[in-house]
Write an enzyme that holds these catalytic residues in place. Sequence first.
Site, PDB file in Angstrom:
ATOM      1  N   GLY A   1       3.327   1.476   2.615  1.00 29.87           N
ATOM      2  CA  GLY A   1       4.517   0.348   2.466  1.00 29.87           C
ATOM      3  C   GLY A   1       3.652  -1.082   2.501  1.00 29.87           C
TER       4      GLY A   1
ATOM      5  N   GLU B   1       9.784  -6.562  -3.790  1.00 29.27           N
ATOM      6  CA  GLU B   1       9.428  -7.958  -2.696  1.00 29.27           C
ATOM      7  C   GLU B   1      10.510  -7.654  -1.436  1.00 29.27           C
ATOM      8  OE1 GLU B   1       6.710 -10.622  -4.868  1.00 29.27           O
ATOM      9  OE2 GLU B   1       7.645 -10.480  -3.050  1.00 29.27           O
TER      10      GLU B   1
ATOM     11  N   GLU C   1       0.988  -1.234   0.032  1.00 32.23           N
ATOM     12  CA  GLU C   1       0.000  -0.195   0.128  1.00 32.23           C
ATOM     13  C   GLU C   1       0.869   1.070  -0.186  1.00 32.23           C
ATOM     14  OE1 GLU C   1      -2.794  -0.286   3.263  1.00 32.23           O
ATOM     15  OE2 GLU C   1      -3.823  -2.075   2.248  1.00 32.23           O
ATOM     16  N   PRO C   2       0.327   2.374  -0.250  1.00 30.21           N
ATOM     17  CA  PRO C   2       1.180   3.538  -0.393  1.00 30.21           C
ATOM     18  C   PRO C   2       2.101   3.732   1.152  1.00 30.21           C
ATOM     19  CG  PRO C   2      -1.098   4.010  -1.093  1.00 30.21           C
ATOM     20  CD  PRO C   2      -1.219   2.681  -0.545  1.00 30.21           C
TER      21      PRO C   2
ATOM     22  N   ARG D   1      34.333  -8.045 -30.449  1.00 27.04           N
ATOM     23  CA  ARG D   1      35.065  -6.764 -30.223  1.00 27.04           C
ATOM     24  C   ARG D   1      36.573  -6.844 -30.396  1.00 27.04           C
ATOM     25  NH1 ARG D   1      35.133  -1.521 -30.780  1.00 27.04           N
ATOM     26  NH2 ARG D   1      36.088  -0.444 -29.260  1.00 27.04           N
TER      27      ARG D   1
END
Lengths: 251, 380, 377, 312
Positions: free
Chosen positions: C129, C361, C126-127, C263
Amino acid sequence: MNIVVAMKQIPDLQQVRIRNRQPVLDGVPMTFGSIDKNALETALQLKEAAGGNVIVISAGTEELEDTVKEALAAGADEAYLVLDDELENIESSVSAHLLAELIKQIENIGIILFGEGSGDNYSGQVGPRIAEILGLPEVGYVCDIELEDSRVKVTRSLEDCEEIVRVNLPAVLTIMADINEPRIPSVTQILKAGKKPKQILEVEDIGLDLKGDKKIITLSSLAPENKRKQITVKNGEELVDALLTEGVIRR
Amino acid sequence: MDLRLSKEEELIQKAARDFADKMIVPIAELIDQDNHIPEEIFEALGDLEMFGIPFPEAYGGGEAGYLSYILAIEELAKACAGIAVVISVNSVGLSVINAFGTEEQKKKYMPECMTGKKIFSFAFTEPGTGSDPKQLSCTVTKAGDSYILNGNKRFITNAGFQGPMVVIAKDSETDKASAFVIDKFCEGYSLSEQWNKIGAHGGPLYDVYFDNVKIPEGNVLGRSGEGLWVLKVAMIYGKIGLSGLFLGTAKAAYEEALAYAKQKTHRGQPIGAKFQHIQISIADMAMKYNACRWSAYNLGFTADTVKDPNQLLREAALTKVFVSETAVEICKIAMGVHGSYGLMKDYKIARLWGDVIIGPQVEGTSPLLKILAAGIILGD
Amino acid sequence: MEFKLSKEQELIQKTAKEYAEKAIEPLVNQIEDENRVPDEVIEGLRELGLLCLPVEEKYGGAGAGFEGFVVGLEQLARVSGGVGIFVSVVMLGTSTIAVHGTEEQKEKYLTGTCKGSWIPSVAMTEPDGADPRMLKTTAKKDGDHFILNGTKRFITNTNFAGPMVVFAKDADTGRINGYIVDKFCEGYSISEPWDKLGSKGAFLSDVYLKDVKVPVSNMLGTPDEGFQTLKVTMAMGKIGLSAIYLGNILAAYDEAFNYSKDRIYLGKPISQFESVRNSIVDIAMKYEAAKLMTYRIGYLADNTANKAKLVKDSAMTKIFVTETAVDVSRIAMNVFGSYGLMKDYKMSRIYRDAIVGPQIEGTANLLKTVVATDMYK
Amino acid sequence: MAGIMIYSDKDELSFELLSAANLISGHTGLPINAVCINNSEQAQGLAARGAETYLINNEAINLADSKGMASALESAAIQLDANIILLSSNRRGKELSGRLAEKLAAGCLTDVGSIKVNRDKIECMRNSLGGAVLAAQMITSDYKIIAVESRVFEEMAVGKEGPINNLKIEAQPAELEVLEERAKVGDTANIESANILVAVGQGLKSENDMLIIKELAEALGAEIACSKPVATDKKWLPEERIIGLSGKKCKPDLAVILGISGQVQFTVGIRDARTIVAVNTDENALIMQMADYIMVADLHDLVPEMTRALLV
């Protein structure tokens, strides 16, 4: 002379945790009880002194076929097993009958060894029960064994004294944990363990009704409740004061 | 994949652990101080067949494979790195004899080196050359049906124990390197003083001097001129041993720190419960140890199943670098958990600190092994 | 012990690799730019069974277990981190329902995902945390329904129809539980997508739940199982991420390896220079360690009956793999020099993708305290 | 057929069993028969406590021979018409219970730590799973054999005199002979009967530190006990002093537990103590959860401090 050692497969008790007063046995590996390992060591030492074969007997779930390698690696020559996944938490009387059947398959038995109690239940019944089934003499709590010709001289450790007993063979002996220190198996012994001879019996072969013959019922099985005061003290003085106040000690 | 240990693997691990707990742990500090391992320990390890775990039964070994070997070395090294060093180097000798030896050589040298009474050495490094095979200065000269060996070897483990030694030397005529087995303490064999090594005490290092050492023709190992092949195999198996060894050191450091964090209190609370940075340290160590563990066990499995020596060398080199470098990191974190106490010899972590730094420096430093692995990975 | 993939797992690996190279690789830039996994890719994954690797066969999944899942996802994520996250969240939704769902819930939502056209989501953060104790979204019992209200942040796959497992606090009891919400039901709306730094391609937005009505039968598990459900979700998410960033490492390894051979500098391939060789070996070494850790967590997930127990091991694996991915990307970047900065080179994308891993996560340090707490128990 | 029979080789244990039998009899109304073998003193003791006492005098019955003993008790049970047989759960008692149970096809519970009678159902509590759990169990067979731990019941008080009857039992020939009986050498401490115990574990660093433990024990008037490794691995104390599953089960008024982590194999032997003090450096040690007084400290610091505090 064959020396028979009875061993019981139990969960590794060091790894059993309690949750909500219930033991959590999920994922706990099986092993042999610790006193059983002393019994095996006793057998191995007797064999080293007098020759013969050491035969392990056990009854348990299918995992036992793997667990028994512990005993074969430590030096047992042969195993006689009853395997059945129903053989979990069986009563002492049932164990005794299963093991007695195994013993009947073995010839030329001298000594039948048990630990004084299994690692999990510690009830100490199976040894004496088997002695009764087979009509053999039995001496429990043995802390020393000396082989004589057709007899054996053993020291039985009682609570307040020791008793030196001479007993005719074959005989059932249950031994104390302090009789010896189990050896550590060597690498090749470990690897040979799986290849040693095993006789495996099914419960049906023995003709025992596991469910029908229940003599004990368990009403509940819970971790004991802990109702303690749980007071944290900071130093020795505070502790002594608290104990004096409670009256459990006097100065 | 099946990441469970088989019952046999589990029992070998347990045998090594039980032995270490009972017989080694009580004297580990003493071994470190005296830089000496009591002979009874070797004999007891011989009785448990800890010297011969991966080698064929026909020559007295356990034939249990290299995964079991790593499991055992880990447990022994956790108690005492020096003992694991001796076993690891002994196994290098056994590995090359097993791979290149004639039936006769195998029968002669392998069984005795699995009893703990004779211990193998492997001598390649020299004072002037470091570990570069092209600059060997030890020479052999053919004289009738023998070779005469002259030169010096540097940092040779187990050189002070009785037993055989594999020596890589250059043929003065063909200029090609060959491998030879000699008996230590034969005529013309002598040792320097012990090197005063920083850790892994008990497996002392010496320089070895060969002064006209006479080697019978039958003691050439493998074909004459193929000494560098022998070296390659030795490098593989040396790294397998060291991977197990420093895995054990890493575990010891982790367990020490964990125990310390539980025990050491700060204002009445164990530091592990009180400080978040200690918790993070513990988790870091656990995580790193886990990564080392699966790498090392995987190497053991690879050694048991993979036949291509290049692939095995690549795995062995990578794993040894990874495990030994990570072990140093773990030990550093464990030291951090101990604070100043870790500096005191009363604490085991101080000993482990000396042991662990050996890993990245021996049997090829990390950068050197990376060059070697790169050659295989890049296929040039 | 046996460190060997089974024949089936080898085949899953091969299928995933071939499909990713053939069907996803050409669309990678489009996926990044549009921030959406194209329908034909989703269908392709579904047809090959790669979308629902661990779901049981009876619900239309591949029944490949979590070991099969990590092996397959590694190959998909190697080509596109975005597709990796997309597939991983599908796994997260289906596994959460598979572990604690009723037979009806499984029959409906797992089958709908594997055989139908649904794409599940899981909404926890959620906002304020991601601490489950601080959840503000509420579920209020009202007859045979719950009424859900709240805002969820950083939720993946919210743009597709399908079930969303929403974790919310019971307004009466304060207990946390998972509820299965059908996306785009009444009261469900989403924000504009977040413009993420890397691992782009899977749609990420906030979710607004306003008086969303959920039948009582859509609660996951029993009321007191909510925390276990949450733990399962947390563990599963970390297994998915481990496989995704293992794929990221593999991609960086491939890129650096090939670049070093192609390269040319001072007339020879840079793979001839010691410092570059050193870098390649470092990457190889770190990839091996990360691979063993990841495959092992897959193995463990398949062999652990109570999936909530995987929290510690999955966290350790996720920290190790995601942090190693960042290390590896740095090393690979050095092999490329300035070229790595150019969007023309895949390396630049891989590098941006890598830094996402340790941040989501649960950040590494937060997870380490979780691991340590478990170890002190 | 119904009745209670008690037997123990030890006088005081037989007096405890008499209390247990009274509890059961109180609920069931079953008669109590106390059996003594070749021990008239015990018979008098039991009779003095009001028991219907049966004395078997037959020197051919050998106490050390569980086979002969089981056979003697079997015929006693039949003659006395007793189906509930209470034995003591000491070593002799446990040997006998298994054997007798097999003879009578009986269910048998040993190490019984408490008995509850619920109408006519006898519920026994005993440890299982290495002491991790306490199981309530009931015997369903006709014959029931219950071996009760010492100090579970108080000794029956002397009261109304009961009769002493002679019981005639045939002896079975013994296949063993006792050559010698000797007192245990050295330590004869009985930690089970101590009111205060000081128990030490692996937190103790060296054998020398046992000195401060002795000082504390003296100041407290306590016996010293230990966890298993202190006796079996370190051999700093004799095995008689081990508390735990394979050691002694103690119920002192006060147990001061020093440097023991609290594995169930240990705690099963001390959890019935009235007051428990736990001292450990690890506040999360299991032992802390089962203590009344908790102190996070190194025992080497605390013990002298405590001793001083006691002596002022």
